[in-house]
Design an enzyme around this catalytic site. Structure first.
Site, PDB file in Angstrom:
ATOM      1  N   ASP A  10      -4.186   5.951   2.558  1.00  0.00           N
ATOM      2  CA  ASP A  10      -2.972   5.335   3.079  1.00  0.00           C
ATOM      3  C   ASP A  10      -2.084   5.065   1.859  1.00  0.00           C
ATOM      4  O   ASP A  10      -2.564   5.051   0.721  1.00  0.00           O
ATOM      5  CB  ASP A  10      -3.332   4.034   3.803  1.00  0.00           C
ATOM      6  CG  ASP A  10      -2.122   3.336   4.382  1.00  0.00           C
ATOM      7  OD1 ASP A  10      -1.187   4.028   4.829  1.00  0.00           O
ATOM      8  OD2 ASP A  10      -2.093   2.094   4.372  1.00  0.00           O
ATOM      9  N   LEU A  11      -0.806   4.835   2.084  1.00  0.00           N
ATOM     10  CA  LEU A  11       0.116   4.611   0.962  1.00  0.00           C
ATOM     11  C   LEU A  11       0.362   3.132   0.696  1.00  0.00           C
ATOM     12  O   LEU A  11      -0.001   2.594  -0.341  1.00  0.00           O
ATOM     13  CB  LEU A  11       1.440   5.330   1.245  1.00  0.00           C
ATOM     14  CG  LEU A  11       2.523   5.212   0.179  1.00  0.00           C
ATOM     15  CD1 LEU A  11       2.066   5.827  -1.148  1.00  0.00           C
ATOM     16  CD2 LEU A  11       3.807   5.892   0.654  1.00  0.00           C
ATOM     17  N   ASP A  12       0.968   2.473   1.673  1.00  0.00           N
ATOM     18  CA  ASP A  12       1.338   1.058   1.496  1.00  0.00           C
ATOM     19  C   ASP A  12       0.089   0.178   1.425  1.00  0.00           C
ATOM     20  O   ASP A  12      -0.736   0.188   2.334  1.00  0.00           O
ATOM     21  CB  ASP A  12       2.213   0.589   2.658  1.00  0.00           C
ATOM     22  CG  ASP A  12       3.537   1.335   2.720  1.00  0.00           C
ATOM     23  OD1 ASP A  12       3.885   1.975   1.721  1.00  0.00           O
ATOM     24  OD2 ASP A  12       4.214   1.271   3.764  1.00  0.00           O
ATOM     25  N   THR A  18       4.455  -1.624  -0.950  1.00  0.00           N
ATOM     26  CA  THR A  18       5.860  -1.658  -0.520  1.00  0.00           C
ATOM     27  C   THR A  18       6.080  -2.686   0.587  1.00  0.00           C
ATOM     28  O   THR A  18       7.171  -2.802   1.120  1.00  0.00           O
ATOM     29  CB  THR A  18       6.320  -0.278  -0.020  1.00  0.00           C
ATOM     30  OG1 THR A  18       5.461   0.127   1.047  1.00  0.00           O
ATOM     31  CG2 THR A  18       6.275   0.755  -1.127  1.00  0.00           C
ATOM     32  N   LYS A  46       1.842  -4.663   9.690  1.00  0.00           N
ATOM     33  CA  LYS A  46       1.125  -3.795   8.744  1.00  0.00           C
ATOM     34  C   LYS A  46       0.496  -2.608   9.460  1.00  0.00           C
ATOM     35  O   LYS A  46      -0.213  -2.762  10.446  1.00  0.00           O
ATOM     36  CB  LYS A  46       0.050  -4.590   7.994  1.00  0.00           C
ATOM     37  CG  LYS A  46       0.627  -5.479   6.901  1.00  0.00           C
ATOM     38  CD  LYS A  46      -0.454  -6.027   5.992  1.00  0.00           C
ATOM     39  CE  LYS A  46       0.145  -6.792   4.826  1.00  0.00           C
ATOM     40  NZ  LYS A  46      -0.896  -7.369   3.964  1.00  0.00           N
ATOM     41  N   VAL A  48       1.892  -0.449  11.225  1.00  0.00           N
ATOM     42  CA  VAL A  48       2.520  -0.202  12.525  1.00  0.00           C
ATOM     43  C   VAL A  48       3.808   0.596  12.325  1.00  0.00           C
ATOM     44  O   VAL A  48       4.499   0.439  11.318  1.00  0.00           O
ATOM     45  CB  VAL A  48       2.822  -1.562  13.219  1.00  0.00           C
ATOM     46  CG1 VAL A  48       3.594  -1.370  14.505  1.00  0.00           C
ATOM     47  CG2 VAL A  48       1.522  -2.310  13.486  1.00  0.00           C
ATOM     48  N   SER A 115      -0.278   8.533   5.874  1.00  0.00           N
ATOM     49  CA  SER A 115       0.520   7.313   5.977  1.00  0.00           C
ATOM     50  C   SER A 115       1.477   7.332   7.161  1.00  0.00           C
ATOM     51  O   SER A 115       2.004   8.386   7.529  1.00  0.00           O
ATOM     52  CB  SER A 115       1.331   7.144   4.679  1.00  0.00           C
ATOM     53  OG  SER A 115       2.294   6.126   4.810  1.00  0.00           O
ATOM     54  N   ALA A 116       1.716   6.163   7.734  1.00  0.00           N
ATOM     55  CA  ALA A 116       2.690   6.038   8.827  1.00  0.00           C
ATOM     56  C   ALA A 116       4.122   6.099   8.292  1.00  0.00           C
ATOM     57  O   ALA A 116       5.067   6.321   9.047  1.00  0.00           O
ATOM     58  CB  ALA A 116       2.472   4.727   9.569  1.00  0.00           C
ATOM     59  N   SER A 117       4.266   5.917   6.986  1.00  0.00           N
ATOM     60  CA  SER A 117       5.598   5.883   6.375  1.00  0.00           C
ATOM     61  C   SER A 117       6.327   7.215   6.498  1.00  0.00           C
ATOM     62  O   SER A 117       5.740   8.276   6.311  1.00  0.00           O
ATOM     63  CB  SER A 117       5.473   5.528   4.890  1.00  0.00           C
ATOM     64  OG  SER A 117       6.715   5.681   4.235  1.00  0.00           O
ATOM     65  N   LYS A 146      -1.436   4.693  14.247  1.00  0.00           N
ATOM     66  CA  LYS A 146      -2.770   4.125  14.089  1.00  0.00           C
ATOM     67  C   LYS A 146      -2.871   2.919  15.048  1.00  0.00           C
ATOM     68  O   LYS A 146      -1.890   2.213  15.198  1.00  0.00           O
ATOM     69  CB  LYS A 146      -2.985   3.664  12.644  1.00  0.00           C
ATOM     70  CG  LYS A 146      -2.822   4.783  11.613  1.00  0.00           C
ATOM     71  CD  LYS A 146      -2.753   4.197  10.198  1.00  0.00           C
ATOM     72  CE  LYS A 146      -2.406   5.262   9.169  1.00  0.00           C
ATOM     73  NZ  LYS A 146      -2.219   4.692   7.826  1.00  0.00           N
ATOM     74  N   GLU A 170      -7.960   2.482   3.347  1.00  0.00           N
ATOM     75  CA  GLU A 170      -6.997   1.782   4.189  1.00  0.00           C
ATOM     76  C   GLU A 170      -6.975   0.284   3.918  1.00  0.00           C
ATOM     77  O   GLU A 170      -8.005  -0.311   3.639  1.00  0.00           O
ATOM     78  CB  GLU A 170      -7.360   1.991   5.666  1.00  0.00           C
ATOM     79  CG  GLU A 170      -6.541   3.022   6.385  1.00  0.00           C
ATOM     80  CD  GLU A 170      -5.103   2.586   6.652  1.00  0.00           C
ATOM     81  OE1 GLU A 170      -4.761   1.406   6.405  1.00  0.00           O
ATOM     82  OE2 GLU A 170      -4.319   3.426   7.104  1.00  0.00           O
ATOM     83  N   ASP A 171      -5.791  -0.324   4.064  1.00  0.00           N
ATOM     84  CA  ASP A 171      -5.691  -1.774   3.877  1.00  0.00           C
ATOM     85  C   ASP A 171      -5.411  -2.510   5.185  1.00  0.00           C
ATOM     86  O   ASP A 171      -5.352  -3.738   5.193  1.00  0.00           O
ATOM     87  CB  ASP A 171      -4.584  -2.117   2.866  1.00  0.00           C
ATOM     88  CG  ASP A 171      -3.189  -1.911   3.438  1.00  0.00           C
ATOM     89  OD1 ASP A 171      -2.330  -2.781   3.226  1.00  0.00           O
ATOM     90  OD2 ASP A 171      -2.970  -0.878   4.104  1.00  0.00           O
TER      91      ASP A 171
END
Length: 216
Positions: A10-12, A18, A46, A48, A115-117, A146, A170-171
């Site tokens: 995941d990114l964030d 971010t 988060k 989402v 990532s969802a971003s 997710k 994942e966070d």
């Protein structure tokens, strides 16, 4: 010998944080709408999607908007967010993230972003890490948020590996559940109390190693 052939990140909150920029942009929008939006409320956002995040904020304020108005609000928030991430630098890479990706690649383990971003390419460009990923799957490539595993399954497919051969980092609770739903191992980045469904939880990628990967 480990059966793990790929790591999907995941990114964030895993590679960079971010969340502060998302919060500032959503807070600015909420203030304009007269909605009280706190950092505690922000926890619900988060992992989402942007559309669902806006829906949550409108629900908090008991505010109703048409679909067209929601689209305009989400776009405005994103413009403010992009302005902030365009000023990001490699100094904002979370501890150990770059080093762990380099270690994985040196060991022949494939890497992907999941990532969802929808701004992941911009962020990776600003922090100079795009070259460390064999595949990038983000909000521009998926339709399901997710905990649906779509983003991770597409990552595995892009890397040419089976889901069971992947480890996700994942966070967010929704992200951990997405990895499990996709039949993958998952390392939680954060608190063991929150991410208790993960196979392993560490505070950051600076606490990861190939040895820990092998034991999953």
């Amino acid at each position: 010998m480990s059966s793990i052939k790929a790591c999907i990140f995941d990114l964030d909150g895993v590679i960079v944080d971010t969340a502060v920029y998302h919060f500032k942009a959503w807070k600015r929008l909420a203030d304009e709408l007269g909605i009280n939006f706190t950092e505690h409320d922000n926890e619900r956002l988060k992992g989402v999607s942007r559309v669902r995040s806006l829906e949550i904020i409108l629900e908090l304020g008991g505010v109703t908007k048409t679909e067209a108005e929601q689209q305009e609000l989400a776009t405005r928030k994103n413009i403010w967010y992009v302005e902030m991430i365009n000023r990001m630098t490699p100094a904002e890479i979370l501890p150990g993230a770059k080093e762990f990706l380099e270690t994985c690649r040196a060991a022949g383990i494939k890497t992907a972003l999941g990532s969802a971003s929808k701004n992941s390419s911009t962020i990776l460009d600003k922090i100079n890490m795009a070259h460390l990923f064999d595949a990038i799957v983000d909000g521009n490539h998926v339709s399901k948020a997710k905990p649906d595993p779509e983003v991770f399954l597409k990552g595995a497919e892009a890397l040419g590996v089976a889901p069971a051969e992947c480890v996700v980092f994942e966070d967010a609770i929704a992200g951990v559940e997405a990895a499990i739903n996709g039949g993958m191992k998952v390392v939680g980045i954060g608190s063991p109390d929150v991410l208790n469904k993960a196979d392993l939880v560490v505070s950051g990628l600076d606490k990861m190693s190939l040895e820990k990967l092998d034991k999953l």
